[in-house]
Motif scaffolding. Structure first.
Motif, PDB file in Angstrom:
ATOM      1  N   SER A   1      14.663  29.088  51.742  1.00 13.12           N
ATOM      2  CA  SER A   1      14.881  30.112  51.320  1.00 13.12           C
ATOM      3  C   SER A   1      16.515  30.055  51.275  1.00 13.12           C
ATOM      4  CB  SER A   1      14.232  31.114  50.519  1.00 13.12           C
ATOM      5  OG  SER A   1      12.849  30.718  50.149  1.00 13.12           O
ATOM      6  N   VAL A   2      16.241  31.000  52.780  1.00 11.54           N
ATOM      7  CA  VAL A   2      18.150  31.415  53.103  1.00 11.54           C
ATOM      8  C   VAL A   2      19.488  30.435  53.293  1.00 11.54           C
ATOM      9  CG1 VAL A   2      19.232  32.665  55.141  1.00 11.54           C
ATOM     10  CG2 VAL A   2      16.676  32.969  54.046  1.00 11.54           C
ATOM     11  N   LEU A   3      18.870  29.186  53.677  1.00  9.81           N
ATOM     12  CA  LEU A   3      19.870  27.352  53.368  1.00  9.81           C
ATOM     13  C   LEU A   3      19.920  27.581  52.151  1.00  9.81           C
ATOM     14  CD1 LEU A   3      17.770  25.777  56.044  1.00  9.81           C
ATOM     15  CD2 LEU A   3      20.353  26.906  56.403  1.00  9.81           C
ATOM     16  N   LEU A   4      19.666  27.846  51.101  1.00  8.43           N
ATOM     17  CA  LEU A   4      19.748  27.208  50.132  1.00  8.43           C
ATOM     18  C   LEU A   4      20.562  28.364  49.259  1.00  8.43           C
ATOM     19  CD1 LEU A   4      19.830  25.351  47.384  1.00  8.43           C
ATOM     20  CD2 LEU A   4      17.118  26.991  46.786  1.00  8.43           C
ATOM     21  N   VAL A   5      20.302  29.435  49.574  1.00  5.52           N
ATOM     22  CA  VAL A   5      21.328  30.691  48.681  1.00  5.52           C
ATOM     23  C   VAL A   5      22.260  30.483  49.680  1.00  5.52           C
ATOM     24  CG1 VAL A   5      21.297  33.589  48.636  1.00  5.52           C
ATOM     25  CG2 VAL A   5      19.378  32.708  48.296  1.00  5.52           C
ATOM     26  N   LEU A   6      22.666  30.730  50.450  1.00  4.73           N
ATOM     27  CA  LEU A   6      24.010  30.231  51.604  1.00  4.73           C
ATOM     28  C   LEU A   6      24.696  29.276  51.105  1.00  4.73           C
ATOM     29  CD1 LEU A   6      23.523  31.540  55.019  1.00  4.73           C
ATOM     30  CD2 LEU A   6      24.432  32.985  53.249  1.00  4.73           C
ATOM     31  N   SER A   7      24.277  28.171  50.723  1.00  8.89           N
ATOM     32  CA  SER A   7      24.384  27.152  50.201  1.00  8.89           C
ATOM     33  C   SER A   7      25.255  27.244  48.794  1.00  8.89           C
ATOM     34  CB  SER A   7      23.201  25.332  50.495  1.00  8.89           C
ATOM     35  OG  SER A   7      23.126  25.313  51.548  1.00  8.89           O
ATOM     36  N   ILE A   8      24.112  27.498  47.652  1.00  4.19           N
ATOM     37  CA  ILE A   8      24.656  27.638  46.709  1.00  4.19           C
ATOM     38  C   ILE A   8      25.909  28.982  46.525  1.00  4.19           C
ATOM     39  CG2 ILE A   8      24.051  28.441  44.425  1.00  4.19           C
ATOM     40  CD1 ILE A   8      21.554  27.161  45.156  1.00  4.19           C
ATOM     41  N   ALA A   9      25.561  30.264  47.438  1.00  8.08           N
ATOM     42  CA  ALA A   9      26.061  30.601  47.582  1.00  8.08           C
ATOM     43  C   ALA A   9      28.158  30.624  48.163  1.00  8.08           C
ATOM     44  CB  ALA A   9      27.027  32.322  48.017  1.00  8.08           C
ATOM     45  N   ASN A  10      27.834  29.898  48.527  1.00  3.54           N
ATOM     46  CA  ASN A  10      29.283  29.285  49.243  1.00  3.54           C
ATOM     47  C   ASN A  10      29.975  28.617  48.186  1.00  3.54           C
ATOM     48  OD1 ASN A  10      30.580  28.181  51.654  1.00  3.54           O
ATOM     49  ND2 ASN A  10      29.278  26.552  52.227  1.00  3.54           N
ATOM     50  N   CYS A  11      29.330  27.028  47.328  1.00  2.22           N
ATOM     51  CA  CYS A  11      30.399  26.545  46.610  1.00  2.22           C
ATOM     52  C   CYS A  11      30.230  26.885  45.057  1.00  2.22           C
ATOM     53  CB  CYS A  11      29.914  24.925  46.704  1.00  2.22           C
ATOM     54  SG  CYS A  11      28.580  25.406  46.054  1.00  2.22           S
ATOM     55  N   THR A  12      30.542  28.206  44.796  1.00  2.26           N
ATOM     56  CA  THR A  12      30.101  28.817  43.473  1.00  2.26           C
ATOM     57  C   THR A  12      32.102  28.918  44.203  1.00  2.26           C
ATOM     58  OG1 THR A  12      29.843  31.284  44.895  1.00  2.26           O
ATOM     59  CG2 THR A  12      28.158  30.269  43.166  1.00  2.26           C
ATOM     60  N   PRO A  13      32.249  29.166  42.189  1.00  5.74           N
ATOM     61  CA  PRO A  13      34.360  29.360  41.818  1.00  5.74           C
ATOM     62  C   PRO A  13      34.241  30.317  41.405  1.00  5.74           C
ATOM     63  CG  PRO A  13      32.270  28.724  39.874  1.00  5.74           C
ATOM     64  CD  PRO A  13      31.203  29.208  40.573  1.00  5.74           C
ATOM     65  N   THR A  14      36.009  30.791  41.975  1.00  6.54           N
ATOM     66  CA  THR A  14      37.059  31.733  41.972  1.00  6.54           C
ATOM     67  C   THR A  14      36.484  33.116  40.825  1.00  6.54           C
ATOM     68  OG1 THR A  14      38.967  30.372  42.121  1.00  6.54           O
ATOM     69  CG2 THR A  14      38.710  32.859  41.437  1.00  6.54           C
ATOM     70  N   ALA A  15      35.878  33.483  41.840  1.00  3.92           N
ATOM     71  CA  ALA A  15      35.425  35.308  40.869  1.00  3.92           C
ATOM     72  C   ALA A  15      36.411  35.721  39.965  1.00  3.92           C
ATOM     73  CB  ALA A  15      35.649  36.673  42.056  1.00  3.92           C
ATOM     74  N   VAL A  16      35.623  36.457  38.743  1.00 12.67           N
ATOM     75  CA  VAL A  16      35.759  37.138  37.885  1.00 12.67           C
ATOM     76  C   VAL A  16      36.964  37.369  38.204  1.00 12.67           C
ATOM     77  CG1 VAL A  16      35.493  37.991  35.000  1.00 12.67           C
ATOM     78  CG2 VAL A  16      34.364  36.576  36.396  1.00 12.67           C
ATOM     79  N   ASN A  17      36.829  38.489  38.969  1.00 12.40           N
ATOM     80  CA  ASN A  17      37.564  40.076  39.216  1.00 12.40           C
ATOM     81  C   ASN A  17      39.026  39.199  39.778  1.00 12.40           C
ATOM     82  OD1 ASN A  17      35.375  41.776  38.755  1.00 12.40           O
ATOM     83  ND2 ASN A  17      34.924  42.166  40.778  1.00 12.40           N
ATOM     84  N   THR A  18      39.424  37.680  39.703  1.00 13.61           N
ATOM     85  CA  THR A  18      40.375  37.589  40.114  1.00 13.61           C
ATOM     86  C   THR A  18      41.321  37.798  38.682  1.00 13.61           C
ATOM     87  OG1 THR A  18      39.947  35.742  41.510  1.00 13.61           O
ATOM     88  CG2 THR A  18      41.755  35.751  40.927  1.00 13.61           C
ATOM     89  N   ALA A  19      40.984  38.085  38.016  1.00 10.22           N
ATOM     90  CA  ALA A  19      41.719  38.556  36.306  1.00 10.22           C
ATOM     91  C   ALA A  19      41.413  39.771  36.330  1.00 10.22           C
ATOM     92  CB  ALA A  19      41.082  37.598  35.069  1.00 10.22           C
ATOM     93  N   LEU A  20      40.681  40.555  36.472  1.00  8.59           N
ATOM     94  CA  LEU A  20      40.167  41.881  36.334  1.00  8.59           C
ATOM     95  C   LEU A  20      41.031  42.603  37.549  1.00  8.59           C
ATOM     96  CD1 LEU A  20      36.152  42.286  35.878  1.00  8.59           C
ATOM     97  CD2 LEU A  20      37.983  41.646  33.972  1.00  8.59           C
ATOM     98  N   PHE A  21      40.938  42.464  38.466  1.00 15.31           N
ATOM     99  CA  PHE A  21      41.638  42.702  39.940  1.00 15.31           C
ATOM    100  C   PHE A  21      43.263  42.599  39.418  1.00 15.31           C
ATOM    101  CE2 PHE A  21      38.566  44.131  43.432  1.00 15.31           C
ATOM    102  CZ  PHE A  21      37.577  44.760  42.056  1.00 15.31           C
ATOM    103  N   SER A  22      44.008  41.653  39.047  1.00 12.89           N
ATOM    104  CA  SER A  22      44.819  41.311  38.758  1.00 12.89           C
ATOM    105  C   SER A  22      45.673  41.678  37.464  1.00 12.89           C
ATOM    106  CB  SER A  22      45.352  40.032  38.757  1.00 12.89           C
ATOM    107  OG  SER A  22      44.581  39.163  39.201  1.00 12.89           O
ATOM    108  N   GLN A  23      45.044  42.030  36.925  1.00  8.57           N
ATOM    109  CA  GLN A  23      45.254  43.313  35.678  1.00  8.57           C
ATOM    110  C   GLN A  23      45.688  45.285  36.262  1.00  8.57           C
ATOM    111  OE1 GLN A  23      42.747  43.519  32.141  1.00  8.57           O
ATOM    112  NE2 GLN A  23      44.502  43.854  30.982  1.00  8.57           N
TER     113      GLN A  23
END
Length: 325
Positions: free
Chosen positions: A265-287
């Motif tokens: 379970s830990v390996l799967l969680v880290l693997s999925i989190a590892n390849c998720t796309p760019t954070a929504v906060n990239t836009a929110l924090f930029s603003q």
């Protein structure tokens, strides 16, 4: 000793085992894509404006996601589970450090927003709806460590990058952000073994279920407000997104492989989190901190769309390398 990587992969190859999880993830991504189209439609027909999107973003970030993290700790105490939580925290920290270094080395010609987009991923909005159907709250329990590490760094190092050093990194920003507070409350309840009353648990559980749809509606809104030509026809966008979706996940996969973790379970969680796309906060924090909001939004949209292709590939590779059943 981990020496012959190819032999290790081939000896554990099972087509059914390798693709089972990847197909589930692809199905979840497709579902999320349709919800994103719903958000796209709401903006185009002028039901959802910028003010409404900002309100949804604030509600989701400040209340819904912290509730999800808190609820993940509502389970019986297990010392072995606690040690796995620590390993997940260490793994998340190492992955984030590797991204910071990679961004500094590979994005020298990029903007401060490019660096933020490479370092921080959309683990909450994309990771939670993928992991929850697979592992339930147990998976979110481990994912909470990754989200907390990412949130602490976003509210410190991330803000420092975007503000070009004008905003100082403080202890208050690190530990009083919504994700950290939600996880801390959940952890205290977990250690004291305080169970929420059924009515309260069921109500909060329903609120937690809204985290994924709200996140996808936000992404659909960003897509609707973006100029498609500027998303898909600018070469620099692709380099930043390639570093975010392919290069840093490959580096991260090696780090996960080297960690002394055997729990599936830990390996799967880290693997999925590892390849998720760019954070929504990239836009929110930029603003919020003086960046190019529209450019950040374009990176978020492009990375989210291309992640429908790259995430199943990276998860399949993780299944092979890490022998995730």
């Amino acid at each position: 000793m981990k020496t012959n990587l190819l032999r290790c992969i081939l000896s554990k190859l099972s087509i059914e085992r390798v693709f089972a999880i990847s197909l589930v993830i692809l199905e979840q991504l497709a579902t999320m894509f349709f919800i994103m189209l719903f958000g796209f439609m709401l903006v185009r027909i002028k039901i959802l404006d910028m003010v409404g999107s900002q309100q949804i973003a604030n509600m989701t970030t400040k209340f819904v996601i912290p509730i999800v993290l808190m609820m993940s700790f509502q389970q019986p105490y297990d010392p072995a589970q606690l040690s796995l939580l620590l390993f997940t925290f260490i793994g998340a920290l190492l992955l984030m450090i590797s991204r910071i270094i990679s961004a500094r080395l590979l994005m020298r010609k990029g903007t401060k927003i490019d660096q933020f987009a490479v370092v921080f991923s959309n683990t909450a909005f994309v990771g939670i709806p993928i992991i929850f159907p697979l592992l339930g709250y147990q998976g979110i329990f481990y994912l909470s460590m990754y989200i907390v590490v990412s949130s602490v760094l976003q509210f410190t190092y991330g803000i420092w990058i975007l503000s070009e050093g004008k905003q100082a990194m403080t202890i208050r920003q690190a530990f009083l952000n919504p994700a950290s507070i939600g996880a801390f409350i959940g952890f205290v309840l977990y250690m004291l073994q305080i169970e929420l009353p059924n009515v309260l648990y069921n109500g909060l559980d329903k609120i937690a279920d809204t985290s994924s749809p709200l996140g996808m509606i936000l992404l659909g809104g960003y897509l609707a407000r973006s100029r498609l030509k500027e998303i898909f026809m600018v070469k620099n966008n692709y380099w930043t997104v390639m570093v975010r979706l392919l290069i840093t996940p490959l580096i991260g996969l090696v780090i996960i492989w080297l960690l002394p973790i055997q729990n599936q379970s830990v390996l799967l969680v880290l693997s999925i989190a590892n390849c998720t796309p760019t954070a929504v906060n990239t836009a929110l924090f930029s603003q919020l901190y003086g960046g190019d909001y529209e450019y950040g939004a374009r990176l978020v949209v492009l990375a989210s769309l291309l992640a429908m292709v790259t995430m199943p590939i990276m998860i399949t590779l993780s299944n092979l390398l890490l022998s995730i059943n």
